[in-house]
Scaffold this motif. Sequence first.
Motif, short mmCIF file in Angstrom:
data_model
loop_
_atom_site.label_atom_id
_atom_site.label_comp_id
_atom_site.label_asym_id
_atom_site.label_seq_id
_atom_site.Cartn_x
_atom_site.Cartn_y
_atom_site.Cartn_z
N GLU A 12 0.80 -1.22 0.00
CA GLU A 12 0.00 0.00 0.00
C GLU A 12 0.84 1.28 0.00
O GLU A 12 0.63 2.18 0.82
N PRO A 13 1.79 1.39 -0.93
CA PRO A 13 2.55 2.64 -1.00
C PRO A 13 1.63 3.79 -1.40
O PRO A 13 0.77 3.64 -2.26
N ALA A 14 1.85 4.96 -0.78
CA ALA A 14 0.94 6.09 -1.02
C ALA A 14 1.58 7.20 -1.82
O ALA A 14 0.87 8.07 -2.33
N GLY A 15 2.91 7.21 -1.93
CA GLY A 15 3.58 8.34 -2.58
C GLY A 15 4.16 7.98 -3.93
O GLY A 15 5.06 7.14 -4.02
N PRO A 16 3.68 8.60 -5.01
CA PRO A 16 4.24 8.30 -6.34
C PRO A 16 5.72 8.66 -6.45
O PRO A 16 6.48 8.00 -7.16
N ILE A 17 6.15 9.70 -5.73
CA ILE A 17 7.56 10.07 -5.76
C ILE A 17 8.40 8.97 -5.14
O ILE A 17 9.48 8.61 -5.64
N ASN A 18 7.91 8.39 -4.04
CA ASN A 18 8.61 7.26 -3.42
C ASN A 18 8.70 6.07 -4.37
O ASN A 18 9.75 5.45 -4.50
N ILE A 19 7.59 5.75 -5.02
CA ILE A 19 7.59 4.59 -5.92
C ILE A 19 8.57 4.81 -7.07
O ILE A 19 9.33 3.91 -7.45
N GLY A 20 8.58 6.02 -7.63
CA GLY A 20 9.52 6.31 -8.70
C GLY A 20 10.96 6.22 -8.24
O GLY A 20 11.82 5.67 -8.94
N ALA A 21 11.24 6.76 -7.05
CA ALA A 21 12.60 6.71 -6.51
C ALA A 21 13.03 5.27 -6.25
O ALA A 21 14.19 4.91 -6.45
N ILE A 22 12.09 4.44 -5.83
CA ILE A 22 12.41 3.03 -5.58
C ILE A 22 12.73 2.31 -6.89
O ILE A 22 13.67 1.51 -6.96
N ALA A 23 11.97 2.60 -7.93
CA ALA A 23 12.27 2.00 -9.23
C ALA A 23 13.68 2.39 -9.70
O ALA A 23 14.44 1.58 -10.23
N ARG A 24 14.03 3.65 -9.47
CA ARG A 24 15.36 4.13 -9.86
C ARG A 24 16.46 3.40 -9.09
O ARG A 24 17.45 2.96 -9.67
N VAL A 25 16.29 3.28 -7.78
CA VAL A 25 17.34 2.65 -6.98
C VAL A 25 17.42 1.15 -7.27
O VAL A 25 18.50 0.55 -7.22
N MET A 26 16.28 0.54 -7.60
CA MET A 26 16.33 -0.87 -8.01
C MET A 26 17.16 -1.03 -9.27
O MET A 26 17.97 -1.95 -9.40
N LYS A 27 16.98 -0.11 -10.21
CA LYS A 27 17.78 -0.12 -11.44
C LYS A 27 19.26 0.06 -11.11
O LYS A 27 20.13 -0.61 -11.68
N ASN A 28 19.58 0.95 -10.17
CA ASN A 28 20.95 1.19 -9.76
C ASN A 28 21.65 -0.09 -9.30
O ASN A 28 22.84 -0.30 -9.58
N PHE A 29 20.91 -0.94 -8.58
CA PHE A 29 21.54 -2.08 -7.94
C PHE A 29 21.16 -3.43 -8.56
O PHE A 29 21.40 -4.48 -7.97
N GLY A 30 20.56 -3.40 -9.75
CA GLY A 30 20.37 -4.64 -10.49
C GLY A 30 19.15 -5.46 -10.12
O GLY A 30 19.10 -6.65 -10.41
N LEU A 31 18.15 -4.84 -9.49
CA LEU A 31 16.89 -5.53 -9.21
C LEU A 31 15.82 -5.02 -10.16
O LEU A 31 15.78 -3.82 -10.47
N ASP A 32 14.94 -5.89 -10.61
CA ASP A 32 13.94 -5.43 -11.59
C ASP A 32 12.54 -5.95 -11.35
O ASP A 32 11.65 -5.72 -12.17
N HIS A 33 12.30 -6.66 -10.25
CA HIS A 33 10.99 -7.26 -10.03
C HIS A 33 10.29 -6.51 -8.89
O HIS A 33 10.51 -6.78 -7.72
#
Length: 246
Positions: A12-33
């Motif tokens: 239940e994430p509520a912040g679109p900025i948080n979700i976007g930042a998480i996608a970016r950091v996942m890309k940084n460290f090689g996670l994609d799921h």
Amino acid sequence: MSLAGLRIVLVEPAGPINIGAIARVMKNFGLDHLVLVNPQCDPQSAEALMMAVHGKEILESAVLVATLPEALHGCVRAIATTGRVRSWETPLENPRTALPWLLEEPEKPAALIFGREDRGLSNEELNYAQRFVGIPTSPDYVALNLATAVAICCYELSQCAEQPKIQTLRQTELAPIEVVEAYYQQLESLLLKIGYVYPHTAASRMEKFRQLYNRAHLKTGEVAMLRGILQQVEWALKSQRDGENL
């Protein structure tokens, strides 16, 4: 040790900025799921996509589900993050020491679960994890932003993924979480029937059973054996009742 089968699960994430930042950091460290449980915002909003930068494809391929059990379907290992001190027997662990456990069976799905920005995960949701981690912070200000917490854990996972696997751990192949969950439901039903637990105490007592079995790291065959015992007990109870009614 591979990150390919690892799911980052946001409840239940509520912040679109948080979700976007998480996608970016996942890309940084090689996670994609990325798996989003009942998100409270649009994960592909302009704000989310702007924050994701080169992680936009992670947002676009994110899996949306209604419940945490759906997010964990097929997983054999799950760790939940929490900032709360608990009285459970299961200890709150440091990410650096606990997270490598998620990668011990790289061919099997595993999950790292994060809670809501404002209140984290409920006790019921924590029950679906086998281990729990808390990120050490200064006592002067313990609250961590969700995206920051995910970034720290993704970094730790990327570091342990780079380390060569010292020994094979195939003998510890675990039963999928939904298989163990079905056993818990059957066990609770039987314990209610025989009066070992009551409706108002079942939740707290079943937490103790979950902790016990999580420490045992049950395999699929062992769960089948335990369910067979329960089925035999249920058959014996039914036979006894039928005999008394003759």
